[in-house]
Design an enzyme around this catalytic site. Sequence first.
Site, PDB file in Angstrom:
ATOM      1  N   ASP A  13       0.868  -1.187   0.000  1.00  0.00           N
ATOM      2  CA  ASP A  13       0.000   0.000   0.000  1.00  0.00           C
ATOM      3  C   ASP A  13       0.896   1.226   0.000  1.00  0.00           C
ATOM      4  O   ASP A  13       2.079   1.154   0.345  1.00  0.00           O
ATOM      5  CB  ASP A  13      -0.928   0.019   1.214  1.00  0.00           C
ATOM      6  CG  ASP A  13      -1.934   1.167   1.143  1.00  0.00           C
ATOM      7  OD1 ASP A  13      -2.317   1.565   0.025  1.00  0.00           O
ATOM      8  OD2 ASP A  13      -2.336   1.693   2.198  1.00  0.00           O
ATOM      9  N   SER A  14       0.315   2.345  -0.381  1.00  0.00           N
ATOM     10  CA  SER A  14       1.066   3.598  -0.340  1.00  0.00           C
ATOM     11  C   SER A  14       1.363   4.008   1.097  1.00  0.00           C
ATOM     12  O   SER A  14       2.264   4.817   1.342  1.00  0.00           O
ATOM     13  CB  SER A  14       0.282   4.712  -1.044  1.00  0.00           C
ATOM     14  OG  SER A  14      -0.980   4.885  -0.417  1.00  0.00           O
ATOM     15  N   CYS A  76      -4.270  -1.436  -2.256  1.00  0.00           N
ATOM     16  CA  CYS A  76      -4.451   0.003  -2.452  1.00  0.00           C
ATOM     17  C   CYS A  76      -5.388   0.153  -3.643  1.00  0.00           C
ATOM     18  O   CYS A  76      -5.061  -0.279  -4.752  1.00  0.00           O
ATOM     19  CB  CYS A  76      -3.104   0.665  -2.741  1.00  0.00           C
ATOM     20  SG  CYS A  76      -3.183   2.402  -3.235  1.00  0.00           S
ATOM     21  N   GLU A 155      -3.129   8.100   8.191  1.00  0.00           N
ATOM     22  CA  GLU A 155      -1.677   7.917   8.159  1.00  0.00           C
ATOM     23  C   GLU A 155      -1.013   8.474   9.418  1.00  0.00           C
ATOM     24  O   GLU A 155      -0.029   7.925   9.909  1.00  0.00           O
ATOM     25  CB  GLU A 155      -1.076   8.614   6.929  1.00  0.00           C
ATOM     26  CG  GLU A 155      -1.278   7.891   5.626  1.00  0.00           C
ATOM     27  CD  GLU A 155      -0.427   6.634   5.508  1.00  0.00           C
ATOM     28  OE1 GLU A 155       0.768   6.681   5.838  1.00  0.00           O
ATOM     29  OE2 GLU A 155      -0.970   5.596   5.085  1.00  0.00           O
ATOM     30  N   CYS A 187     -11.299   2.579  -0.332  1.00  0.00           N
ATOM     31  CA  CYS A 187      -9.901   2.846   0.007  1.00  0.00           C
ATOM     32  C   CYS A 187      -9.562   1.980   1.215  1.00  0.00           C
ATOM     33  O   CYS A 187     -10.339   1.936   2.181  1.00  0.00           O
ATOM     34  CB  CYS A 187      -9.685   4.323   0.331  1.00  0.00           C
ATOM     35  SG  CYS A 187      -8.014   4.734   0.912  1.00  0.00           S
ATOM     36  N   HIS A 189      -7.575   2.396   3.536  1.00  0.00           N
ATOM     37  CA  HIS A 189      -7.401   3.133   4.786  1.00  0.00           C
ATOM     38  C   HIS A 189      -8.708   3.201   5.587  1.00  0.00           C
ATOM     39  O   HIS A 189      -8.685   3.269   6.818  1.00  0.00           O
ATOM     40  CB  HIS A 189      -6.947   4.576   4.497  1.00  0.00           C
ATOM     41  CG  HIS A 189      -5.502   4.724   4.149  1.00  0.00           C
ATOM     42  ND1 HIS A 189      -5.002   4.384   2.924  1.00  0.00           N
ATOM     43  CD2 HIS A 189      -4.451   5.188   4.867  1.00  0.00           C
ATOM     44  CE1 HIS A 189      -3.700   4.632   2.884  1.00  0.00           C
ATOM     45  NE2 HIS A 189      -3.344   5.116   4.053  1.00  0.00           N
TER      46      HIS A 189
END
Length: 287
Positions: A13-14, A76, A155, A187, A189
């Site tokens: 993932d980013s 992602c 994040e 997403c 996240h």
Amino acid sequence: MKSFAEKKIAVFDSGVGGLSVLRAILQEIPFERTIYFADQAHVPYGSRSLAEIRTLMHEITRFFLSQKASIIVIACNTASAAALNNLRRTFPELNFVGMEPAVKPAASLTKSGVVGVLATPATFQGELYNSVVERFATDVMILKDTCPGLVQQIEAGAIHSPSTETILRQALEPMIRQGIDTIVLGCTHYPFVIPIIQKIVGDQITIIDPAPAVAKQVKKIWQKQTQASDQILAHHLGHRPHDSPETIFYTTGDVQALQKIIREYNHIDAPINAVRWLNASLEIAMQ
């Protein structure tokens, strides 16, 4: 039967969003060796061009190859939309599992005919999302929101801050007024803020987290590779040692910050390996 330890499952993932997918994978096959790679030097991917994302993903895939990965999970949505098909063509020897917006199950579940989708701009622009909508949701009203700033909040480990709830309220309250009864988390996240979403939307709206379905697909490919039946898997689940293989973590960002997030979000206390981008290539940093 092939050895479970011959190859690794790599999760990308980013940033930290893919930890939600890693968590689901480890629930399915907790004793398998896994790699988690966070390209936090470039987070968020959602604001980057498709060409740039594809370039980054090619180099990250080469890194996974050097680490003997045989299954690569693009955890992602943005990177899946931008690069998944391209990666499959470029690296046909590898098994790729990507994130597809869960619009199909949402279209099947909705009673009101109105579905909300939370995702990044790049996901909405990608051909994967538009293809799914065209195939499965032409008779459903889709309400979209990119939740600006939400990825950065997650994040930063700020999921419980008032700012995070404000971002979600701005996205969800207009959707509620228009009659949504199903929400797609587009997403990886976003599963970490499901409790806040539930607080805002209540119990009558269904929230679809795609991570469990992705984990089951990874398990299916892994079983085919290892020739491990459900019975063999159940045996190992019941007799795995306390020192089961650990996940190896890599980041192109702040090692200590990622370690803190992994401890908070996934309850894993593990060392993090630093990786650096040098002239468009990846290099493991000296410890």
